[in-house]
Write an enzyme that holds these catalytic residues in place. Structure first.
Site, mmCIF file in Angstrom:
data_model
loop_
_atom_site.group_PDB
_atom_site.id
_atom_site.type_symbol
_atom_site.label_atom_id
_atom_site.label_comp_id
_atom_site.label_asym_id
_atom_site.label_seq_id
_atom_site.Cartn_x
_atom_site.Cartn_y
_atom_site.Cartn_z
ATOM 1 N N ARG A 173 0.834 -1.212 0.000
ATOM 2 C CA ARG A 173 0.000 0.000 0.000
ATOM 3 C C ARG A 173 0.863 1.254 0.000
ATOM 4 O O ARG A 173 0.343 2.363 -0.034
ATOM 5 C CB ARG A 173 -0.919 0.001 1.227
ATOM 6 C CG ARG A 173 -2.040 -1.002 1.077
ATOM 7 C CD ARG A 173 -3.099 -0.785 2.121
ATOM 8 N NE ARG A 173 -4.183 -1.730 1.912
ATOM 9 C CZ ARG A 173 -4.949 -2.214 2.874
ATOM 10 N NH1 ARG A 173 -4.742 -1.838 4.130
ATOM 11 N NH2 ARG A 173 -5.910 -3.057 2.610
ATOM 12 N N GLU A 199 -1.323 -8.874 -5.123
ATOM 13 C CA GLU A 199 -2.666 -9.411 -5.339
ATOM 14 C C GLU A 199 -2.634 -10.915 -5.604
ATOM 15 O O GLU A 199 -3.481 -11.655 -5.143
ATOM 16 C CB GLU A 199 -3.363 -8.689 -6.508
ATOM 17 C CG GLU A 199 -3.827 -7.293 -6.177
ATOM 18 C CD GLU A 199 -4.884 -7.264 -5.072
ATOM 19 O OE1 GLU A 199 -5.639 -8.235 -4.917
ATOM 20 O OE2 GLU A 199 -4.931 -6.269 -4.337
ATOM 21 N N TYR A 209 -0.454 -23.386 -3.725
ATOM 22 C CA TYR A 209 -1.077 -23.105 -5.026
ATOM 23 C C TYR A 209 -0.032 -22.557 -6.011
ATOM 24 O O TYR A 209 -0.080 -21.399 -6.436
ATOM 25 C CB TYR A 209 -2.240 -22.110 -4.875
ATOM 26 C CG TYR A 209 -3.345 -22.641 -4.005
ATOM 27 C CD1 TYR A 209 -4.341 -23.462 -4.544
ATOM 28 C CD2 TYR A 209 -3.386 -22.363 -2.644
ATOM 29 C CE1 TYR A 209 -5.347 -23.975 -3.748
ATOM 30 C CE2 TYR A 209 -4.391 -22.877 -1.841
ATOM 31 C CZ TYR A 209 -5.364 -23.669 -2.397
ATOM 32 O OH TYR A 209 -6.351 -24.173 -1.607
ATOM 33 N N TYR A 250 -11.051 -10.253 -11.064
ATOM 34 C CA TYR A 250 -10.823 -9.574 -9.788
ATOM 35 C C TYR A 250 -9.450 -8.890 -9.781
ATOM 36 O O TYR A 250 -9.326 -7.701 -9.490
ATOM 37 C CB TYR A 250 -10.906 -10.582 -8.632
ATOM 38 C CG TYR A 250 -10.489 -9.998 -7.299
ATOM 39 C CD1 TYR A 250 -11.425 -9.479 -6.420
ATOM 40 C CD2 TYR A 250 -9.138 -9.944 -6.926
ATOM 41 C CE1 TYR A 250 -11.048 -8.919 -5.207
ATOM 42 C CE2 TYR A 250 -8.746 -9.382 -5.724
ATOM 43 C CZ TYR A 250 -9.702 -8.874 -4.872
ATOM 44 O OH TYR A 250 -9.318 -8.308 -3.683
ATOM 45 N N ASP A 274 -14.839 -10.498 -4.812
ATOM 46 C CA ASP A 274 -14.329 -11.804 -4.381
ATOM 47 C C ASP A 274 -15.187 -12.244 -3.195
ATOM 48 O O ASP A 274 -16.218 -11.628 -2.917
ATOM 49 C CB ASP A 274 -12.838 -11.714 -3.999
ATOM 50 C CG ASP A 274 -12.610 -10.869 -2.755
ATOM 51 O OD1 ASP A 274 -13.550 -10.173 -2.319
ATOM 52 O OD2 ASP A 274 -11.493 -10.905 -2.211
#
Ligand code: SF4
Length: 349
Positions: free
Chosen positions: A27, A39, A84, A122, A140
């Protein structure tokens, strides 16, 4: 919700975000590459876990070019533990495409970003709104929860029609707002206030506009018709040790764990017994690793080969135990590595 109530909701949400937003490394930047990486890392991973990985990643791959030029093994090593792994492979592929076709600069619109490998609607909207100020709403699980509660939406969120409707509502809400801040405020509200089980309605900046709260039962939303069925599976893995080395296998590139290293493993015990000719041998249990993957609860039963065993495929390799930290493993197999290192340290001392 009435049209008059919406500006108040938007105003309160943004003012709250301005006051309460957590100070997170991604940020502090407008760099589209850094926002993109954050992200992708934040998909299916908690903020607290991502921070260290993000900082380490940025030291090694500070821009698109450094990521595009890096070997995949290096990329996977910096991702190891986040799970993942497809996300890391797609990130790498997309960086190469951006380096090749866009001169190393990410495209500026959500529509163009959405065309890149691993960037869904998204993520495309998140990057376009935060880095380029495009008015594209994100949707989301967090945002779905907030919107269905704010509007006490009775529709089944398992239905694509409801999801399409929610995209429209989200897009309507972001209109004429500072898009990057608005999207991040929604994400922040979902992560820190509007929790799935115990929403903190008492401190919620949009409580006055929330229909679910007015009805007295916020957790009745989002409504989902079918409950997901969780399946239990048992898998089997074998630790083969010989002269301070262990046997590893590299997974084929196209699979779920493409390019990562694992101990030999099987879906059925008899396959393990047959491949390593263990019928007459007594197998020593080494450990059990319980983990989840999508709708599966997996119990990985790990055995130790009584006499070492032999490589069963071209992708196998004997690796010194002291070199194990140089290899990228998926999380369940990392736990086996940790156990081996512990027992090895005990033997070596
Ligand atoms: Fe969520 Fe409660 Fe706020 Fe409604 S009032 S948005 S349910 S935290």
């Amino acid at each position: 919700m009435s049209k008059q109530a919406t500006p108040l909701l938007q105003k309160n949400l943004l003012a709250w975000y301005g006051r309460e937003a957590r100070d997170l490394p991604w940020r502090r930047t407008q760099d589209p590459y850094k926002i993109w990486v954050s992200e992708i890392m934040l998909q299916q991973t908690q903020v607290a876990t991502v921070i260290d990985y993000y900082n380490r990643w940025m030291r090694r791959f500070p821009d698109v070019k450094s990521l595009a030029d890096a070997p995949l093994a290096d990329v996977l090593e910096h991702w190891a533990g986040l799970g993942y792994y497809r996300r890391a492979r797609m990130l790498h592929q997309a960086a190469q495409l951006v380096a090749r076709s866009y001169g190393g600069r990410l495209p500026h619109t959500a529509a163009a970003l959405n065309e890149l490998p691993g960037i869904g609607r998204y993520t495309a909207a998140a990057i376009a709104s935060i880095a380029f100020g495009e008015s594209s709403a994100v949707l989301d699980g967090n945002v779905i929860r907030i919107l269905t509660r704010l509007f006490a939406l009775p529709d089944d969120v398992g239905s694509p029609k409801t999801i399409a409707k929610l995209w429209d509502i989200a897009q309507e809400l972001i209109k004429d707002q500072a898009p990057g801040d608005f999207n991040q405020a929604m994400m922040e509200l979902g992560a820190t206030v509007c929790f799935p089980k115990n929403p903190s309605c008492g401190v919620c900046p949009v409580a006055d506009s929330c229909k679910a709260r007015a009805k007295g039962d916020p957790t009745a939303f989002p409504f989902k018709k079918r409950k997901e069925i969780i399946e239990s599976l048992t898998n089997f893995a074998l630790v083969c040790r010989k002269d301070g080395r262990v046997l590893l296998r590299q997974q084929p590139e196209e699979g779920r764990w493409g390019g990562l290293w694992m101990f030999p493993f099987w879906a059925k015990r008899e396959h393990m017994v047959r491949e390593f000719d263990l019928k007459s041998k007594k197998l020593k249990p080494f450990m059990t690793v319980n983990h989840g993957f999508t709708k599966y609860r997996i119990s990985l039963k790990v055995y130790e080969h009584p006499s070492g065993g032999a490589p069963g495929s071209a992708r196998s390799k004997w690796v010194p135990i002291t070199d194990l930290s140089k290899y990228a493993f998926p999380s369940p197999h990392q736990r086996i590595v940790r156990e081996i290192l512990k027992t090895h340290a005990g033997t070596a001392s």
